[in-house]
Design an enzyme around this catalytic site. Sequence first.
Site, mmCIF file in Angstrom:
data_model
loop_
_atom_site.group_PDB
_atom_site.id
_atom_site.type_symbol
_atom_site.label_atom_id
_atom_site.label_comp_id
_atom_site.label_asym_id
_atom_site.label_seq_id
_atom_site.Cartn_x
_atom_site.Cartn_y
_atom_site.Cartn_z
ATOM 1 N N LYS A 43 0.840 -1.202 0.000
ATOM 2 C CA LYS A 43 0.000 0.000 0.000
ATOM 3 C C LYS A 43 0.879 1.257 0.000
ATOM 4 C CE LYS A 43 -0.234 -0.546 4.944
ATOM 5 N NZ LYS A 43 -0.700 -1.437 5.978
ATOM 6 N N ARG A 139 -10.526 -0.355 14.566
ATOM 7 C CA ARG A 139 -10.484 0.433 13.329
ATOM 8 C C ARG A 139 -11.518 -0.157 12.376
ATOM 9 N NH1 ARG A 139 -4.862 0.895 10.087
ATOM 10 N NH2 ARG A 139 -5.167 -1.359 9.945
ATOM 11 N N TYR A 265 14.438 31.520 5.211
ATOM 12 C CA TYR A 265 13.246 32.165 5.773
ATOM 13 C C TYR A 265 13.341 32.301 7.284
ATOM 14 C CZ TYR A 265 10.738 31.308 1.356
ATOM 15 O OH TYR A 265 10.333 31.287 0.055
ATOM 16 N N MET A 313 10.080 25.164 0.146
ATOM 17 C CA MET A 313 9.249 24.204 -0.574
ATOM 18 C C MET A 313 10.081 23.373 -1.561
ATOM 19 S SD MET A 313 5.851 24.820 -2.918
ATOM 20 C CE MET A 313 4.897 25.624 -1.666
HETATM 21 C C1 LIG Z 1 0.005 -2.145 6.696
HETATM 22 C C2 LIG Z 1 -0.537 -3.327 7.359
HETATM 23 C C3 LIG Z 1 0.319 -4.376 7.714
HETATM 24 C C4 LIG Z 1 1.823 -4.293 7.589
HETATM 25 O O1 LIG Z 1 2.363 -3.692 8.723
HETATM 26 P P1 LIG Z 1 3.935 -3.617 8.954
HETATM 27 O O2 LIG Z 1 4.045 -3.053 10.311
HETATM 28 O O3 LIG Z 1 4.461 -2.699 7.898
HETATM 29 O O4 LIG Z 1 4.476 -4.978 8.827
HETATM 30 C C5 LIG Z 1 -0.264 -5.524 8.233
HETATM 31 N N1 LIG Z 1 -1.593 -5.621 8.411
HETATM 32 C C6 LIG Z 1 -2.432 -4.618 8.097
HETATM 33 C C7 LIG Z 1 -3.895 -4.792 8.321
HETATM 34 C C8 LIG Z 1 -1.937 -3.434 7.580
HETATM 35 O O5 LIG Z 1 -2.767 -2.440 7.294
#
Ligand SMILES: *Cc1c(COP(=O)(O)O)cnc(C)c1O
Length: 371
Positions: A43, A139, A265, A313
């Site tokens: 992701k 969550r 700045y 920036m």
């Molecule tokens: C991102 C994520 C992981 C991976 O977590 P790491 O700490 O990077 O290993 C595992 N499970 C879920 C549900 C996640 O969202």
Amino acid sequence: MLMDLTQKIWHPTWIEIDLNQFRKNIQIIKKKLGKTLYCLPVKANAYGHGLIPIAKVAQEEKIDYLAVSSLSEGIKLREEGITIPILVLGPFHDEQILSLIDYDLEFVISSLYKAKQVISSNLPKLAKVHLEVDTGMHRTGAKLNTAQEIYSYLKSHSKFLLKGVFTHFACAFDKVHPSNEKQIQLFDQFLSRIDTTNLLTHIANSDAHVNFDLAKYKMVRLGLLSFGLMDKKLPPPFNQIKSFFSLKSLVSYFKAVEKDSKISYGHNYITKSLSRIVTVPIGYGDGYKRCLSQNGEVLIREKKHPIAGTICMDQLMVDIGLNDAYIKDEVVLIGQQGNLEITVQDIALKCDTIPYEIVCSFNERVVRKYP
Ligand SMILES: *Cc1c(COP(=O)(O)O)cnc(C)c1O
């Protein structure tokens, strides 16, 4: 062709990804895992490393699963020829259901409401799903007392192929946090009430995998560890895993300034002596955090130098004292130069955040190179 030009000369600030080191990390992890399945979360542009190149290597190295957060990330992977199973971890909306199934993306069911939406979507194919149980993160995930009802619903509808059951830790980074044991207990309690024979059970992220013995579950979801960005000392064989993310730029300008010159700045930085000030074309507009203004460092000609004053920036200034540097010298902001290194973890510490946030913050203006 235009793309090539862009990458080489239009913006002299880039992220270098060493895919060979990535392969080594995967091999170390895979060997230790044995029969346990290896899911790589990719992701957020593969934690900033570049979604497609990382996924391609993962597929070549026979990683079992990829995980993404959204439908759009899943579609990108499928359109680039990734064929291994992909789990979309984030929640979906009803209008996304047909696309999820069309692109052969596995997705998460956290409520009876969502399960019913899937069934009423006139499915052309099986919906491959994982049931998420909330054991304490609060969550997403079904509460324990409704999870069993959802499980029965999923099993009783032939349009569902239930592939896995999972939960997610809230405090796995803290080995002795009392929540960890409690979450494991609740998950086990749920698993004991269902038939797990052909189900992938998964609970561990990187911290949990390193901190606890969770070998009884059938899959792990290892992001940070795979990218070599854990911020603690790891036991063997994990201590051989390394980061493969470098951030580099080229000196674009330099000048000599008098003692007591005020830089950038707000004039927050004042030179202590006659100094050379080097300008580097990177700033918070690229994702290089402005909180490094007062305490960041960079490597030039194998020496560590402080960032001078507020990060702009698009540019930042570096005080190299009376050292030499010249236009187009390499500047390392993350990574190694000679015997020196600035790690993602160093930067995270200075910004009072976690390594995840640092690597995710660089945007597409910073070209990714895969030498
Ligand atoms: C991102 C994520 C992981 C991976 O977590 P790491 O700490 O990077 O290993 C595992 N499970 C879920 C549900 C996640 O969202």
